[in-house]
Design a protein around this motif. Structure first.
Motif, PDB file in Angstrom:
ATOM      1  N   ASN A  31       0.834  -1.202   0.000  1.00 34.76           N
ATOM      2  CA  ASN A  31       0.000   0.000   0.000  1.00 34.76           C
ATOM      3  C   ASN A  31       0.869   1.253   0.000  1.00 34.76           C
ATOM      4  OD1 ASN A  31      -2.549   1.361   0.131  1.00 34.76           O
ATOM      5  ND2 ASN A  31      -2.094   1.807   2.273  1.00 34.76           N
ATOM      6  N   LYS A  32       1.906   1.263   0.835  1.00 30.31           N
ATOM      7  CA  LYS A  32       2.822   2.410   0.914  1.00 30.31           C
ATOM      8  C   LYS A  32       3.532   2.642  -0.420  1.00 30.31           C
ATOM      9  CE  LYS A  32       2.473   4.014   5.013  1.00 30.31           C
ATOM     10  NZ  LYS A  32       1.940   5.370   5.130  1.00 30.31           N
ATOM     11  N   GLU A  33       3.817   1.571  -1.144  1.00 29.67           N
ATOM     12  CA  GLU A  33       4.524   1.665  -2.416  1.00 29.67           C
ATOM     13  C   GLU A  33       3.567   1.745  -3.618  1.00 29.67           C
ATOM     14  OE1 GLU A  33       7.965   1.854  -3.146  1.00 29.67           O
ATOM     15  OE2 GLU A  33       7.945   2.407  -1.025  1.00 29.67           O
ATOM     16  N   ARG A 144      13.637   3.807   3.471  1.00 31.92           N
ATOM     17  CA  ARG A 144      12.274   3.364   3.154  1.00 31.92           C
ATOM     18  C   ARG A 144      11.899   2.150   4.000  1.00 31.92           C
ATOM     19  NH1 ARG A 144       7.659   5.276   2.468  1.00 31.92           N
ATOM     20  NH2 ARG A 144       6.311   4.194   0.997  1.00 31.92           N
ATOM     21  N   ILE A 148       8.783   2.054   6.748  1.00 35.34           N
ATOM     22  CA  ILE A 148       7.694   1.068   6.649  1.00 35.34           C
ATOM     23  C   ILE A 148       7.604   0.269   7.947  1.00 35.34           C
ATOM     24  CG2 ILE A 148       6.967  -1.068   5.510  1.00 35.34           C
ATOM     25  CD1 ILE A 148       8.050   0.221   2.856  1.00 35.34           C
ATOM     26  N   GLU A 151       6.445   2.536  10.966  1.00 37.41           N
ATOM     27  CA  GLU A 151       5.042   2.898  10.880  1.00 37.41           C
ATOM     28  C   GLU A 151       4.134   1.693  11.120  1.00 37.41           C
ATOM     29  OE1 GLU A 151       2.017   5.198   7.821  1.00 37.41           O
ATOM     30  OE2 GLU A 151       4.182   5.442   7.542  1.00 37.41           O
TER      31      GLU A 151
END
Length: 156
Positions: A31-33, A144, A148, A151
């Motif tokens: 989702n983040k990517e 990154r 991830i 978070e």
């Protein structure tokens, strides 16, 4: 976010809770990517002997390692991309040594699941084209990864 993840535990050491946590983490990372819906990948958990064999065969390095990724979107010489209107994006394969993950968790002083999560995200980012061949690329990739994991709740 809906990606398809095929988990294969050749060691039979992981619990259902471990796999569920990793699945949630990889969904979170996808989702983040902004990975496309229905993209596919596999994650295989192996012994040190097995990852050493893979490392030797594919990377000419005759030693166990913690994680190896095989990105399907990296084209070799003479290969052409497969495209189709309804074909899912196949990201590739991640292979993780559980013994190395345990060793490194002890060495770094954090939990096994945190190390396993780190290795899964590391391999996942490789599938997406991240690398650490240069200092600049390494900073980008490791920053990154940390973002991830932090978070998601898997801080060191």
């Amino acid at each position: 976010m809906s990606i398809m993840i095929d988990f294969i535990d050749e060691t039979n050491e992981l619990t259902a809770e471990d796999l569920e946590r990793l699945e949630k983490l990889l969904f979170f990372a996808a989702n983040k990517e902004a990975v496309e819906e229905n993209s596919e990948l596999s994650v295989t958990f192996v012994t040190n002997d097995r990852i050493q064999q893979i490392n030797r065969e594919y990377r000419d390095k005759d030693r166990p390692t913690d994680v190896i990724s095989f990105a399907m979107e990296e084209l070799g010489e003479g290969e052409i991309p497969l495209v189709g209107g309804d074909m899912p994006r196949v990201l590739g394969d991640i292979i993780i040594s559980l013994a190395k993950a345990r060793e490194q968790a002890d060495e770094y002083g954090h939990s096994f699941i945190r190390e396993l999560g780190f290795l899964a995200v590391h391999g996942f980012l490789h599938l997406l084209g991240y690398d650490h061949e240069t200092v600049e690329d390494e900073k980008k990739m490791f920053s990154r990864q940390k973002d991830i994991l932090d978070e998601f709740g898997l801080q060191r």
